[in-house]
Structure formats: structure tokens, C-alpha cells
Design a protein around this motif. Sequence first.
Motif, PDB file in Angstrom:
ATOM      1  N   THR A 145       0.855  -1.181   0.000  1.00 14.79           N
ATOM      2  CA  THR A 145       0.000   0.000   0.000  1.00 14.79           C
ATOM      3  C   THR A 145       0.889   1.228   0.000  1.00 14.79           C
ATOM      4  OG1 THR A 145      -1.763  -1.113   1.211  1.00 14.79           O
ATOM      5  CG2 THR A 145      -1.774   1.289   1.265  1.00 14.79           C
ATOM      6  N   ASP A 146       0.600   2.163  -0.900  1.00 12.51           N
ATOM      7  CA  ASP A 146       1.335   3.427  -0.965  1.00 12.51           C
ATOM      8  C   ASP A 146       0.351   4.560  -0.732  1.00 12.51           C
ATOM      9  OD1 ASP A 146       3.326   5.322  -1.355  1.00 12.51           O
ATOM     10  OD2 ASP A 146       3.001   5.380  -3.517  1.00 12.51           O
ATOM     11  N   PHE A 147       0.540   5.278   0.364  1.00 14.14           N
ATOM     12  CA  PHE A 147      -0.339   6.389   0.727  1.00 14.14           C
ATOM     13  C   PHE A 147       0.532   7.630   0.794  1.00 14.14           C
ATOM     14  CE2 PHE A 147      -3.925   7.528   3.959  1.00 14.14           C
ATOM     15  CZ  PHE A 147      -4.350   8.547   3.142  1.00 14.14           C
ATOM     16  N   GLY A 202       4.423  -1.356   8.512  1.00 22.93           N
ATOM     17  CA  GLY A 202       5.377  -0.273   8.320  1.00 22.93           C
ATOM     18  C   GLY A 202       4.858   1.044   8.839  1.00 22.93           C
ATOM     19  N   SER A 203       5.201   2.119   8.141  1.00 21.60           N
ATOM     20  CA  SER A 203       4.818   3.456   8.589  1.00 21.60           C
ATOM     21  C   SER A 203       3.308   3.671   8.551  1.00 21.60           C
ATOM     22  CB  SER A 203       5.517   4.520   7.738  1.00 21.60           C
ATOM     23  OG  SER A 203       5.135   4.388   6.384  1.00 21.60           O
ATOM     24  N   LEU A 204       2.577   2.863   7.787  1.00 21.25           N
ATOM     25  CA  LEU A 204       1.124   3.015   7.707  1.00 21.25           C
ATOM     26  C   LEU A 204       0.426   2.441   8.931  1.00 21.25           C
ATOM     27  CD1 LEU A 204       0.512   2.213   3.952  1.00 21.25           C
ATOM     28  CD2 LEU A 204       0.602   4.444   5.058  1.00 21.25           C
ATOM     29  N   ASP A 205       0.809   1.232   9.333  1.00 24.90           N
ATOM     30  CA  ASP A 205       0.235   0.576  10.512  1.00 24.90           C
ATOM     31  C   ASP A 205      -1.284   0.752  10.542  1.00 24.90           C
ATOM     32  OD1 ASP A 205       0.309  -0.867  12.916  1.00 24.90           O
ATOM     33  OD2 ASP A 205       0.349   0.993  14.088  1.00 24.90           O
ATOM     34  N   ALA A 206      -1.962   0.311   9.477  1.00 29.35           N
ATOM     35  CA  ALA A 206      -3.401   0.567   9.322  1.00 29.35           C
ATOM     36  C   ALA A 206      -4.175  -0.717   9.059  1.00 29.35           C
ATOM     37  CB  ALA A 206      -3.631   1.541   8.183  1.00 29.35           C
ATOM     38  N   GLU A 222     -11.162   2.504   7.979  1.00 31.97           N
ATOM     39  CA  GLU A 222      -9.737   2.263   8.235  1.00 31.97           C
ATOM     40  C   GLU A 222      -9.367   2.811   9.603  1.00 31.97           C
ATOM     41  OE1 GLU A 222      -6.764   2.535   5.089  1.00 31.97           O
ATOM     42  OE2 GLU A 222      -5.791   4.053   6.344  1.00 31.97           O
ATOM     43  N   HIS A 223      -8.594   2.010  10.351  1.00 32.39           N
ATOM     44  CA  HIS A 223      -8.145   2.417  11.686  1.00 32.39           C
ATOM     45  C   HIS A 223      -6.635   2.268  11.789  1.00 32.39           C
ATOM     46  CE1 HIS A 223      -7.798   2.744  16.007  1.00 32.39           C
ATOM     47  NE2 HIS A 223      -7.081   1.631  15.984  1.00 32.39           N
ATOM     48  N   SER A 224      -5.999   3.276  12.364  1.00 30.63           N
ATOM     49  CA  SER A 224      -4.585   3.185  12.719  1.00 30.63           C
ATOM     50  C   SER A 224      -4.388   3.975  14.009  1.00 30.63           C
ATOM     51  CB  SER A 224      -3.685   3.740  11.610  1.00 30.63           C
ATOM     52  OG  SER A 224      -3.672   5.141  11.648  1.00 30.63           O
TER      53      SER A 224
END
Length: 169
Positions: free
Chosen positions: A56-58, A90-94, A118-120
Motif C-alpha cells: 500500500t502506498d499512501f 510499516g509506517s502506515l500501521d493501518a 480504516e483504523h490506525s
Amino acid sequence: MKPCRSLGGESVCRSSQGFLSAALPLTMALGIFMYPAHASVEGHGPNHLSVFAGNTDFSEHGSGLTLGVDYEYRLSPLLGLGSVVEYAYGSLDAFTVLAVADIHLTEQFIVQVGPGFEHSSEHDFAVTRLGTLYEYRYHGYTVSPQLHVDYHFGQGSSVVAGLALGVDF
């Protein structure tokens, strides 16, 4: 970060949820009435379960390995309904949960659309997915490359790309 924003006195999330709550039943009705409803489609059962691995790329939030599970129940040759559960590391942790309609343009080419959440540790938002996948079938098993765009209300879009391995039953 705020998951919804006000636009001219009306919540963007509220108007989007209204659209989504109308679009999904209309899509279901189209699939049921245009094609004969039957549980089994061309030699395989109405259920399909797959596991997904990808990325996933956000944009401004980063990217990360994404693992998930996807379930679909075929209502007709055109339409299946199901759910998707994914976790982006990773940095998303979602953690993302979606209710989806799978629109089978052909037996192999599928458009997936649906609302979700979506939750992070940093945010909670409403999400809408629009994606495509192509299922290669072999004796009740599938391999499908997938590309999805998840729109996060008020926060932009992420791109989810990967490969799923599945089974019909």
C-alpha cells in the motif's frame, strides 16, 4: 487529522455515505435482475476465499507491506458480494475493513467497489475502494493480480497493489 470535513454546511462523509448506501443496493439489483440468479457459476461453487499480499502506498503517509483476506459470494454471473480485511504494516500501521461488490465484467476480469473503514494509531476514516483484478483459474484455484485505489475522505488516496491466491467452494 479529521476524517470528515464540512463543505457548505453539509458533511462530506454524510453525503458520501448517502451515495454509497444507495449505490450498493442498485448494483445488487442490477446483477440479480439482469442475469438468472443461481448459486453456482460455470463449474465452481458460489463462494471464493483468497489471501492477499502486496503493498500500500499512501503518498504523504508512507507505504508498507499489506496482507489481507477477501471473501466473495457470487449472486449471479455478473455480481458477487463480500468483504475485504487488510493490514498495512510499516509506517502506515493501518487496519482496513471493506464491504465490496465484485462486478464480473468477464469470468476473469473483475471490478471491485465498496465502502469501508480504516483504523490506525493516527487516524480513523471512512474509505471507498475502486479496483480491478484478473483471476487466472485452475481446477477451483485462482491467482489474481490486483490494483486498487482507496479514497480516504478528506485525506486523499492510497494505491494497493499485489497478488491474491484463492479457492472456490
